[in-house]
Scaffold this motif. Sequence first.
Motif, PDB file in Angstrom:
ATOM      1  N   GLY A  60       0.750  -1.240   0.000  1.00 55.35           N
ATOM      2  CA  GLY A  60       0.000   0.000   0.000  1.00 55.35           C
ATOM      3  C   GLY A  60       0.782   1.292   0.000  1.00 55.35           C
ATOM      4  N   SER A  61       2.011   1.304  -0.434  1.00 53.82           N
ATOM      5  CA  SER A  61       2.757   2.553  -0.498  1.00 53.82           C
ATOM      6  C   SER A  61       2.896   2.969  -1.955  1.00 53.82           C
ATOM      7  CB  SER A  61       4.147   2.367   0.128  1.00 53.82           C
ATOM      8  OG  SER A  61       4.881   3.554   0.019  1.00 53.82           O
ATOM      9  N   GLU A  62       2.411   4.167  -2.271  1.00 56.50           N
ATOM     10  CA  GLU A  62       2.512   4.688  -3.633  1.00 56.50           C
ATOM     11  C   GLU A  62       3.247   6.014  -3.596  1.00 56.50           C
ATOM     12  OE1 GLU A  62      -0.661   4.066  -2.332  1.00 56.50           O
ATOM     13  OE2 GLU A  62      -0.673   2.007  -3.063  1.00 56.50           O
ATOM     14  N   SER A  63       3.913   6.333  -4.668  1.00 59.19           N
ATOM     15  CA  SER A  63       4.646   7.592  -4.770  1.00 59.19           C
ATOM     16  C   SER A  63       4.454   8.165  -6.161  1.00 59.19           C
ATOM     17  CB  SER A  63       6.144   7.376  -4.532  1.00 59.19           C
ATOM     18  OG  SER A  63       6.388   6.859  -3.256  1.00 59.19           O
ATOM     19  N   LEU A  64       4.477   9.488  -6.242  1.00 60.15           N
ATOM     20  CA  LEU A  64       4.439  10.170  -7.530  1.00 60.15           C
ATOM     21  C   LEU A  64       5.781  10.860  -7.734  1.00 60.15           C
ATOM     22  CD1 LEU A  64       3.035  11.295 -10.069  1.00 60.15           C
ATOM     23  CD2 LEU A  64       2.247  13.205  -8.650  1.00 60.15           C
ATOM     24  N   TYR A  65       6.415  10.542  -8.842  1.00 54.12           N
ATOM     25  CA  TYR A  65       7.649  11.212  -9.241  1.00 54.12           C
ATOM     26  C   TYR A  65       7.421  11.788 -10.627  1.00 54.12           C
ATOM     27  CZ  TYR A  65       9.798   8.572  -5.471  1.00 54.12           C
ATOM     28  OH  TYR A  65      10.110   8.047  -4.253  1.00 54.12           O
ATOM     29  N   LEU A  66       7.750  13.040 -10.816  1.00 55.35           N
ATOM     30  CA  LEU A  66       7.678  13.676 -12.120  1.00 55.35           C
ATOM     31  C   LEU A  66       9.052  13.598 -12.763  1.00 55.35           C
ATOM     32  CD1 LEU A  66       5.590  16.789 -11.061  1.00 55.35           C
ATOM     33  CD2 LEU A  66       4.765  14.721 -12.204  1.00 55.35           C
ATOM     34  N   MET A  67       9.107  13.338 -14.061  1.00 55.65           N
ATOM     35  CA  MET A  67      10.379  13.236 -14.770  1.00 55.65           C
ATOM     36  C   MET A  67      10.597  14.486 -15.616  1.00 55.65           C
ATOM     37  SD  MET A  67      10.606   9.201 -15.791  1.00 55.65           S
ATOM     38  CE  MET A  67       9.080   9.109 -16.687  1.00 55.65           C
ATOM     39  N   CYS A  68      11.856  14.862 -15.774  1.00 58.03           N
ATOM     40  CA  CYS A  68      12.201  16.038 -16.567  1.00 58.03           C
ATOM     41  C   CYS A  68      13.511  15.784 -17.301  1.00 58.03           C
ATOM     42  CB  CYS A  68      12.299  17.278 -15.673  1.00 58.03           C
ATOM     43  SG  CYS A  68      13.495  17.140 -14.333  1.00 58.03           S
ATOM     44  N   GLU A  69      13.804  16.634 -18.279  1.00 55.56           N
ATOM     45  CA  GLU A  69      15.029  16.480 -19.058  1.00 55.56           C
ATOM     46  C   GLU A  69      16.241  17.075 -18.358  1.00 55.56           C
ATOM     47  OE1 GLU A  69      14.647  17.743 -23.101  1.00 55.56           O
ATOM     48  OE2 GLU A  69      12.806  16.616 -23.388  1.00 55.56           O
ATOM     49  N   ASP A  70      16.038  18.101 -17.530  1.00 57.67           N
ATOM     50  CA  ASP A  70      17.140  18.780 -16.844  1.00 57.67           C
ATOM     51  C   ASP A  70      16.680  19.126 -15.432  1.00 57.67           C
ATOM     52  OD1 ASP A  70      18.985  20.672 -15.817  1.00 57.67           O
ATOM     53  OD2 ASP A  70      19.436  21.431 -17.814  1.00 57.67           O
TER      54      ASP A  70
ATOM     55  N   ALA B 242      14.540  22.617 -11.129  1.00 55.06           N
ATOM     56  CA  ALA B 242      14.619  23.113  -9.752  1.00 55.06           C
ATOM     57  C   ALA B 242      14.770  24.631  -9.737  1.00 55.06           C
ATOM     58  CB  ALA B 242      15.785  22.447  -9.020  1.00 55.06           C
ATOM     59  N   ASP B 243      15.607  25.169 -10.618  1.00 51.83           N
ATOM     60  CA  ASP B 243      15.789  26.624 -10.689  1.00 51.83           C
ATOM     61  C   ASP B 243      14.487  27.320 -11.070  1.00 51.83           C
ATOM     62  OD1 ASP B 243      18.466  26.223 -10.063  1.00 51.83           O
ATOM     63  OD2 ASP B 243      19.162  26.487 -12.130  1.00 51.83           O
TER      64      ASP B 243
ATOM     65  N   LEU C 259      19.233  11.954 -11.535  1.00 52.69           N
ATOM     66  CA  LEU C 259      19.444  13.112 -10.673  1.00 52.69           C
ATOM     67  C   LEU C 259      18.099  13.487 -10.082  1.00 52.69           C
ATOM     68  CD1 LEU C 259      21.797  15.155 -13.016  1.00 52.69           C
ATOM     69  CD2 LEU C 259      22.441  13.680 -11.096  1.00 52.69           C
ATOM     70  N   PHE C 260      18.020  13.660  -8.763  1.00 54.69           N
ATOM     71  CA  PHE C 260      16.750  13.719  -8.051  1.00 54.69           C
ATOM     72  C   PHE C 260      16.647  14.962  -7.166  1.00 54.69           C
ATOM     73  CE2 PHE C 260      14.263  12.818  -4.249  1.00 54.69           C
ATOM     74  CZ  PHE C 260      13.080  12.340  -4.785  1.00 54.69           C
ATOM     75  N   SER C 261      15.431  15.489  -7.076  1.00 55.51           N
ATOM     76  CA  SER C 261      15.092  16.537  -6.114  1.00 55.51           C
ATOM     77  C   SER C 261      13.626  16.326  -5.721  1.00 55.51           C
ATOM     78  CB  SER C 261      15.294  17.932  -6.716  1.00 55.51           C
ATOM     79  OG  SER C 261      15.069  18.931  -5.734  1.00 55.51           O
ATOM     80  N   ALA C 262      13.099  17.178  -4.864  1.00 55.04           N
ATOM     81  CA  ALA C 262      11.709  17.073  -4.424  1.00 55.04           C
ATOM     82  C   ALA C 262      11.244  18.431  -3.925  1.00 55.04           C
ATOM     83  CB  ALA C 262      11.568  16.025  -3.320  1.00 55.04           C
ATOM     84  N   PHE C 263       9.929  18.577  -3.797  1.00 52.99           N
ATOM     85  CA  PHE C 263       9.353  19.783  -3.214  1.00 52.99           C
ATOM     86  C   PHE C 263       8.126  19.390  -2.407  1.00 52.99           C
ATOM     87  CE2 PHE C 263       7.722  19.401  -7.556  1.00 52.99           C
ATOM     88  CZ  PHE C 263       6.346  19.417  -7.356  1.00 52.99           C
ATOM     89  N   GLU C 264       7.717  20.289  -1.513  1.00 55.84           N
ATOM     90  CA  GLU C 264       6.550  20.048  -0.681  1.00 55.84           C
ATOM     91  C   GLU C 264       5.342  20.763  -1.261  1.00 55.84           C
ATOM     92  OE1 GLU C 264       5.229  20.884   3.892  1.00 55.84           O
ATOM     93  OE2 GLU C 264       7.223  20.042   3.521  1.00 55.84           O
ATOM     94  N   LEU C 265       4.218  20.073  -1.268  1.00 54.88           N
ATOM     95  CA  LEU C 265       2.953  20.664  -1.692  1.00 54.88           C
ATOM     96  C   LEU C 265       2.362  21.496  -0.550  1.00 54.88           C
ATOM     97  CD1 LEU C 265       1.380  17.563  -3.444  1.00 54.88           C
ATOM     98  CD2 LEU C 265       2.215  19.638  -4.561  1.00 54.88           C
ATOM     99  N   PRO C 266       1.518  22.459  -0.863  1.00 52.37           N
ATOM    100  CA  PRO C 266       0.884  23.245   0.199  1.00 52.37           C
ATOM    101  C   PRO C 266       0.131  22.381   1.206  1.00 52.37           C
ATOM    102  CG  PRO C 266       0.492  24.274  -1.925  1.00 52.37           C
ATOM    103  CD  PRO C 266       1.145  22.944  -2.196  1.00 52.37           C
TER     104      PRO C 266
ATOM    105  N   ARG D 166       4.731  15.437  -0.432  1.00 51.79           N
ATOM    106  CA  ARG D 166       5.983  15.704  -1.143  1.00 51.79           C
ATOM    107  C   ARG D 166       5.938  15.009  -2.493  1.00 51.79           C
ATOM    108  NH1 ARG D 166       9.972  18.082   0.921  1.00 51.79           N
ATOM    109  NH2 ARG D 166      11.621  16.918  -0.106  1.00 51.79           N
ATOM    110  N   ILE D 167       6.475  15.694  -3.488  1.00 51.01           N
ATOM    111  CA  ILE D 167       6.584  15.130  -4.828  1.00 51.01           C
ATOM    112  C   ILE D 167       8.045  15.192  -5.244  1.00 51.01           C
ATOM    113  CG2 ILE D 167       6.002  15.443  -7.266  1.00 51.01           C
ATOM    114  CD1 ILE D 167       3.258  16.262  -6.441  1.00 51.01           C
ATOM    115  N   GLY D 168       8.550  14.055  -5.674  1.00 47.54           N
ATOM    116  CA  GLY D 168       9.904  13.995  -6.192  1.00 47.54           C
ATOM    117  C   GLY D 168       9.901  14.254  -7.686  1.00 47.54           C
ATOM    118  N   PHE D 169      11.010  14.763  -8.174  1.00 48.52           N
ATOM    119  CA  PHE D 169      11.171  14.911  -9.623  1.00 48.52           C
ATOM    120  C   PHE D 169      12.608  14.584  -9.964  1.00 48.52           C
ATOM    121  CE2 PHE D 169      12.010  19.045  -7.827  1.00 48.52           C
ATOM    122  CZ  PHE D 169      13.013  19.611  -8.595  1.00 48.52           C
ATOM    123  N   TYR D 170      12.787  14.011 -11.156  1.00 51.89           N
ATOM    124  CA  TYR D 170      14.137  13.570 -11.490  1.00 51.89           C
ATOM    125  C   TYR D 170      14.378  13.525 -12.985  1.00 51.89           C
ATOM    126  CZ  TYR D 170      12.509   8.746 -12.508  1.00 51.89           C
ATOM    127  OH  TYR D 170      11.903   7.638 -13.031  1.00 51.89           O
TER     128      TYR D 170
END
Length: 113
Positions: A55-65, A70-71, A90-97, A101-105
Motif C-alpha cells: 500500500g505505499s505509492e509515490s508520484l515522481y515527475l520526470m524532466c530532461e534537466d 529546480a531553478d 538526478l533527483f530533487s523534491a518539493f513540498e505541496l501546500p 511531497r513530490i519527487g522529480f528527477y
Amino acid sequence: MFNGAHIVIYSRDAEADRAFFRDKLGYANVDAGDGWLIFKMPPAEAAFHPSETDGSESLYLMCEDVQATADRLDDLGVRTDPVRDEGWGLFSAFELPGGGRIGFYQPRHPTAY
C-alpha cells in the motif's frame, strides 16, 4: 484494454494543492464540478519496486534537466531540495501546500513512454 490512468493524491489541503498544480506547475485541467480540478499529466510509466509492506505509492515527475527544473520552481517561489545523484538519475523534491511531497528527477534509466 485500458486507455489511461487516473492518479489520486490524498491531501490535507486539496484545494491548495489543486491551485499549486494549476498556478505553479501550469498543468492544463478540467473542472469536474464545484472546483474539483482534474489535471492532464505528461506521458507516464509505472514501476513495481519490492517492499516489505503493502500500500505505499509515490508520484515522481520526470524532466530532461533536473537542475533547470529546480531553478524554475525556485523562481516561482517553490523551495526544492538540493539535487542529488541517485545513480538511476538526478533527483530533487518539493513540498505541496497540503503537506505532501513530490519527487522529480532526470532519469538515467531507460524510459517506457
